[in-house]
Write a protein that holds these residues in place. Structure first.
Motif, PDB file in Angstrom:
ATOM      1  N   UNK A   1      -4.112   0.574   9.742  1.00  0.00           N
ATOM      2  CA  UNK A   1      -4.424   1.824  10.442  1.00  0.00           C
ATOM      3  C   UNK A   1      -3.324   2.859  10.211  1.00  0.00           C
ATOM      4  N   UNK A   2      -2.079   2.390  10.192  1.00  0.00           N
ATOM      5  CA  UNK A   2      -0.955   3.309   9.937  1.00  0.00           C
ATOM      6  C   UNK A   2      -1.039   3.858   8.514  1.00  0.00           C
ATOM      7  N   UNK A   3      -1.410   3.007   7.562  1.00  0.00           N
ATOM      8  CA  UNK A   3      -1.554   3.458   6.182  1.00  0.00           C
ATOM      9  C   UNK A   3      -2.669   4.496   6.047  1.00  0.00           C
ATOM     10  N   UNK A   4      -3.731   4.310   6.803  1.00  0.00           N
ATOM     11  CA  UNK A   4      -4.811   5.296   6.784  1.00  0.00           C
ATOM     12  C   UNK A   4      -4.311   6.670   7.234  1.00  0.00           C
ATOM     13  N   UNK A   5      -3.417   6.659   8.228  1.00  0.00           N
ATOM     14  CA  UNK A   5      -2.818   7.928   8.677  1.00  0.00           C
ATOM     15  C   UNK A   5      -2.016   8.565   7.545  1.00  0.00           C
ATOM     16  N   UNK A   6      -1.219   7.752   6.861  1.00  0.00           N
ATOM     17  CA  UNK A   6      -0.428   8.263   5.734  1.00  0.00           C
ATOM     18  C   UNK A   6      -1.339   8.810   4.637  1.00  0.00           C
TER      19      UNK A   6
ATOM     20  N   UNK B   1      -7.866   9.159  -0.877  1.00  0.00           N
ATOM     21  CA  UNK B   1      -9.132   8.820  -0.220  1.00  0.00           C
ATOM     22  C   UNK B   1      -9.580   7.433  -0.655  1.00  0.00           C
ATOM     23  N   UNK B   2      -9.443   7.150  -1.940  1.00  0.00           N
ATOM     24  CA  UNK B   2      -9.807   5.825  -2.458  1.00  0.00           C
ATOM     25  C   UNK B   2      -8.894   4.744  -1.875  1.00  0.00           C
ATOM     26  N   UNK B   3      -7.607   5.050  -1.765  1.00  0.00           N
ATOM     27  CA  UNK B   3      -6.665   4.072  -1.224  1.00  0.00           C
ATOM     28  C   UNK B   3      -6.958   3.766   0.236  1.00  0.00           C
ATOM     29  N   UNK B   4      -7.423   4.770   0.988  1.00  0.00           N
ATOM     30  CA  UNK B   4      -7.742   4.565   2.404  1.00  0.00           C
ATOM     31  C   UNK B   4      -8.852   3.531   2.579  1.00  0.00           C
ATOM     32  N   UNK B   5      -9.775   3.482   1.608  1.00  0.00           N
ATOM     33  CA  UNK B   5     -10.872   2.519   1.684  1.00  0.00           C
ATOM     34  C   UNK B   5     -10.375   1.084   1.532  1.00  0.00           C
ATOM     35  N   UNK B   6      -9.236   0.919   0.878  1.00  0.00           N
ATOM     36  CA  UNK B   6      -8.672  -0.413   0.665  1.00  0.00           C
ATOM     37  C   UNK B   6      -7.380  -0.597   1.460  1.00  0.00           C
ATOM     38  N   UNK B   7      -7.281   0.095   2.603  1.00  0.00           N
ATOM     39  CA  UNK B   7      -6.047   0.075   3.396  1.00  0.00           C
ATOM     40  C   UNK B   7      -5.682  -1.337   3.858  1.00  0.00           C
ATOM     41  N   UNK B   8      -6.678  -2.143   4.219  1.00  0.00           N
ATOM     42  CA  UNK B   8      -6.387  -3.496   4.708  1.00  0.00           C
ATOM     43  C   UNK B   8      -5.810  -4.360   3.591  1.00  0.00           C
ATOM     44  N   UNK B   9      -6.407  -4.283   2.404  1.00  0.00           N
ATOM     45  CA  UNK B   9      -5.915  -5.067   1.270  1.00  0.00           C
ATOM     46  C   UNK B   9      -4.495  -4.625   0.898  1.00  0.00           C
ATOM     47  N   UNK B  10      -4.279  -3.318   0.866  1.00  0.00           N
ATOM     48  CA  UNK B  10      -2.943  -2.793   0.548  1.00  0.00           C
ATOM     49  C   UNK B  10      -1.954  -3.220   1.618  1.00  0.00           C
ATOM     50  N   UNK B  11      -2.396  -3.202   2.876  1.00  0.00           N
ATOM     51  CA  UNK B  11      -1.531  -3.597   3.992  1.00  0.00           C
ATOM     52  C   UNK B  11      -1.072  -5.043   3.838  1.00  0.00           C
ATOM     53  N   UNK B  12      -2.002  -5.946   3.613  1.00  0.00           N
ATOM     54  CA  UNK B  12      -1.653  -7.366   3.470  1.00  0.00           C
ATOM     55  C   UNK B  12      -0.749  -7.568   2.258  1.00  0.00           C
ATOM     56  N   UNK B  13      -1.060  -6.896   1.156  1.00  0.00           N
ATOM     57  CA  UNK B  13      -0.235  -7.015  -0.051  1.00  0.00           C
ATOM     58  C   UNK B  13       1.190  -6.563   0.190  1.00  0.00           C
ATOM     59  N   UNK B  14       1.354  -5.435   0.875  1.00  0.00           N
ATOM     60  CA  UNK B  14       2.691  -4.910   1.144  1.00  0.00           C
ATOM     61  C   UNK B  14       3.464  -5.829   2.086  1.00  0.00           C
ATOM     62  N   UNK B  15       2.771  -6.352   3.108  1.00  0.00           N
ATOM     63  CA  UNK B  15       3.421  -7.244   4.076  1.00  0.00           C
ATOM     64  C   UNK B  15       3.922  -8.510   3.386  1.00  0.00           C
ATOM     65  N   UNK B  16       3.063  -9.120   2.590  1.00  0.00           N
ATOM     66  CA  UNK B  16       3.446 -10.359   1.891  1.00  0.00           C
ATOM     67  C   UNK B  16       4.596 -10.076   0.928  1.00  0.00           C
ATOM     68  N   UNK B  17       4.516  -8.952   0.220  1.00  0.00           N
ATOM     69  CA  UNK B  17       5.573  -8.594  -0.723  1.00  0.00           C
ATOM     70  C   UNK B  17       6.908  -8.449   0.003  1.00  0.00           C
ATOM     71  N   UNK B  18       6.895  -7.821   1.168  1.00  0.00           N
ATOM     72  CA  UNK B  18       8.135  -7.616   1.926  1.00  0.00           C
ATOM     73  C   UNK B  18       8.730  -8.942   2.378  1.00  0.00           C
ATOM     74  N   UNK B  19       7.892  -9.839   2.885  1.00  0.00           N
ATOM     75  CA  UNK B  19       8.392 -11.141   3.342  1.00  0.00           C
ATOM     76  C   UNK B  19       8.953 -11.944   2.169  1.00  0.00           C
ATOM     77  N   UNK B  20       8.195 -11.990   1.082  1.00  0.00           N
ATOM     78  CA  UNK B  20       8.621 -12.792  -0.067  1.00  0.00           C
ATOM     79  C   UNK B  20       9.885 -12.218  -0.708  1.00  0.00           C
ATOM     80  N   UNK B  21      10.022 -10.893  -0.678  1.00  0.00           N
ATOM     81  CA  UNK B  21      11.249 -10.280  -1.203  1.00  0.00           C
ATOM     82  C   UNK B  21      12.447 -10.731  -0.375  1.00  0.00           C
ATOM     83  N   UNK B  22      12.253 -10.869   0.941  1.00  0.00           N
ATOM     84  CA  UNK B  22      13.321 -11.392   1.803  1.00  0.00           C
ATOM     85  C   UNK B  22      13.667 -12.819   1.453  1.00  0.00           C
ATOM     86  N   UNK B  23      12.648 -13.641   1.197  1.00  0.00           N
ATOM     87  CA  UNK B  23      12.872 -15.035   0.802  1.00  0.00           C
ATOM     88  C   UNK B  23      13.608 -15.090  -0.538  1.00  0.00           C
TER      89      UNK B  23
END
Length: 490
Positions: A57-62, A83-105
């Motif tokens: 939802x935050x990404x949709x705002x951005x 506009x196209x990215x907003x349609x895939x906000x959930x997929x982008x969100x999960x991808x970014x979250x996983x990337x951030x965690x794994x980068x920490x690991x």
């Protein structure tokens, strides 16, 4: 918890980790930074993995903000991308979250140092640019495009399109300026990693590091999915958590806001730019010396003892626009609140024949000589008109028909009310949807953002009692009424 407190806790953990691996380390400062930022990223990613829809939802705002910013600039051609990215906000969100965690690991393990250093640097450049854009929007007055730099004015938080970056989800709220400065500071160790990647410590063997990174990716991917596809977030950081009394909390927030005091007025001269801060009582005596034609004013106030949350925005209305908030929150009984942030639908147009009646008005003379206007039917003719037909996807309707409506019917027999709250919608759509699912409960409307905050499921179910939230369920995890009654309804 504040960002400072969180950083101190992470710092203590990083010091302990660095001490324990001092034999593996060739450079203690490098090891400390790897551990500190590794833990920092894992935790910040984890609290977002708990609620990936919130990040979406935050990404949709951005994306919406980016679209309008670029659409009104010479770079208009790239606006549709957002506009196209907003349609895939959930997929982008999960991808970014996983990337951030794994980068920490990867940082903690010392996995492929050069690759890790470059990935960390690139993500920090992106984060810094993103949060810098968010903060600098505060200098852009209404009606002015971000790229019209010569028209920028004084900073005002009200001018910011996105006020919270969502870096820690709903776990920690950080101001735009603090978030931007945090990222600027982290850029320095990012550069250090980039130029001195050979100094990074490495734990375990290369094969073990690869297994840990791969396993962590899979585990956190499943964990993220579980918090929106299969169930609501395992931990609720939002104000509408189970146990909260919405009515009492809304009153407490309103009372705290009413108790806020004006400390001073910050006066800015429109011509010279001179800024003067005047204590409130002094301003009341001297305000005539600062005419509004020459000065702008900003009130400096005390902070409310209880911060404003979305609970203060809990406003419910019926299809005619009548306020039903108090009726819902002051109901002493039990009630199921079905929440849907938006009714998913397709619209088709069909031609239909209606009888169109033409009336004729005429003036006649009465026997007494007076005149009267009479209306009579002139003609009745069939006319073709367009009518919108609403179609609701089977996948969206299914949980209503199979779980929610049966729950409502069982609840009604036990004397428990059910009502549904949807995002702002055409009343005809709501009526059509109620007919489609066979609902006999009332449907109200509220702001979409409010409904997204209440429960991370569309549809979601909330059990209320005298203004208090007793339970919340994802539609996939909604129990039978008898089970809910046994546990929560007395």
């Amino acid at each position: 918890m504040t960002l400072t407190e969180f950083s101190l806790i992470v710092g203590v953990i990083a010091i302990g980790m660095t001490y324990l691996m001092k034999k593996k380390s060739t450079h203690l400062l490098m090891s400390f930074l790897q551990n500190f930022l590794g833990v920092f990223f894992i935790v910040s990613g984890f609290v977002k993995a708990v609620d990936p829809l919130g990040t979406a939802y935050k990404m949709e705002e951005y994306f919406e903000n980016f679209y309008y910013t670029f659409d009104e600039s010479p770079m208009k051609a790239i606006a549709p991308i957002f506009t196209d990215m907003a349609e895939y906000a959930v997929i982008i969100s999960v991808g970014m979250i996983i990337f951030e965690i794994i980068l920490g690991v990867m940082l903690i393990l010392g996995y492929k140092p050069k690759l890790t250093a470059w990935l960390f640097f690139l993500i920090m450049v992106i984060y810094t640019a993103l949060t810098g854009f968010t903060y600098l929007n505060g200098y852009v007055p209404e009606g002015v495009n971000f790229f019209e730099f010569s028209k920028w004015g004084d900073f005002a938080e009200s001018q910011m399109k996105v006020t919270d970056c969502g870096c820690f989800g709903d776990f920690i709220k950080i101001s735009a300026f603090d978030t931007f400065m945090k990222n600027v500071v982290i850029l320095f160790p990012a550069l250090f990693f980039l130029f001195k990647s050979k100094w990074m410590h490495q734990l375990f063997s290369s094969k073990t590091r690869s297994i840990i990174v791969g396993a962590s990716t899979l585990i956190f991917l499943v964990f993220s999915w579980s918090n929106y596809i299969w169930d609501i977030p395992v931990v609720d950081f939002r104000p509408f958590k189970v146990g909260v009394n919405i009515r009492e909390q809304a009153k407490a927030e309103a009372d705290a806001e009413a108790a806020v005091e004006i400390i001073s007025y910050i006066c800015t001269n429109k011509k010279t730019g001179e800024v003067v801060e005047i204590p409130y009582k002094q301003y009341l005596k001297e305000y005539k010396s600062y005419p509004r034609e020459e000065w702008t004013f900003e009130q400096n106030k005390t902070e409310p003892s209880i911060p404003h949350t979305k609970i203060s925005d809990f406003l419910i209305q019926d299809m005619d626009g009548e306020d039903f908030t108090d009726s819902i929150l002051n109901d002493p009984g039990y009630a199921f609140m079905i929440v849907s942030k938006g009714l998913k639908k397709d619209i088709s147009v069909e031609m239909m024949t209606v009888q169109d009646t033409t009336f004729i008005q005429d003036t006649i003379v009465q026997p007494d000589g007076s005149q009267a206007i009479v209306t009579k039917v002139g003609a009745i003719e069939p006319v073709e008109v367009e009518k919108e037909i609403y179609h609701f996807p089977e996948g969206f309707v299914k949980p209503f028909k199979e779980k929610i409506v049966p729950l409502a019917q069982a609840a009604k027999k036990a004397g428990v009310k059910t009502y549904m709250i949807i995002g702002m919608e055409d009343p005809e759509v709501a009526k059509s949807f109620a007919k489609e699912i066979g609902a006999d409960f009332p449907i109200y409307m509220a702001d979409n953002i409010l409904l997204k905050t209440i429960v991370r499921s569309n549809p979601g179910t909330v059990l209320m009692h005298d203004g208090k939230i007793l339970g919340k369920w994802h539609h996939r995890k909604l129990p039978m009424f008898d089970e809910i009654k046994a546990k929560l309804i007395r």
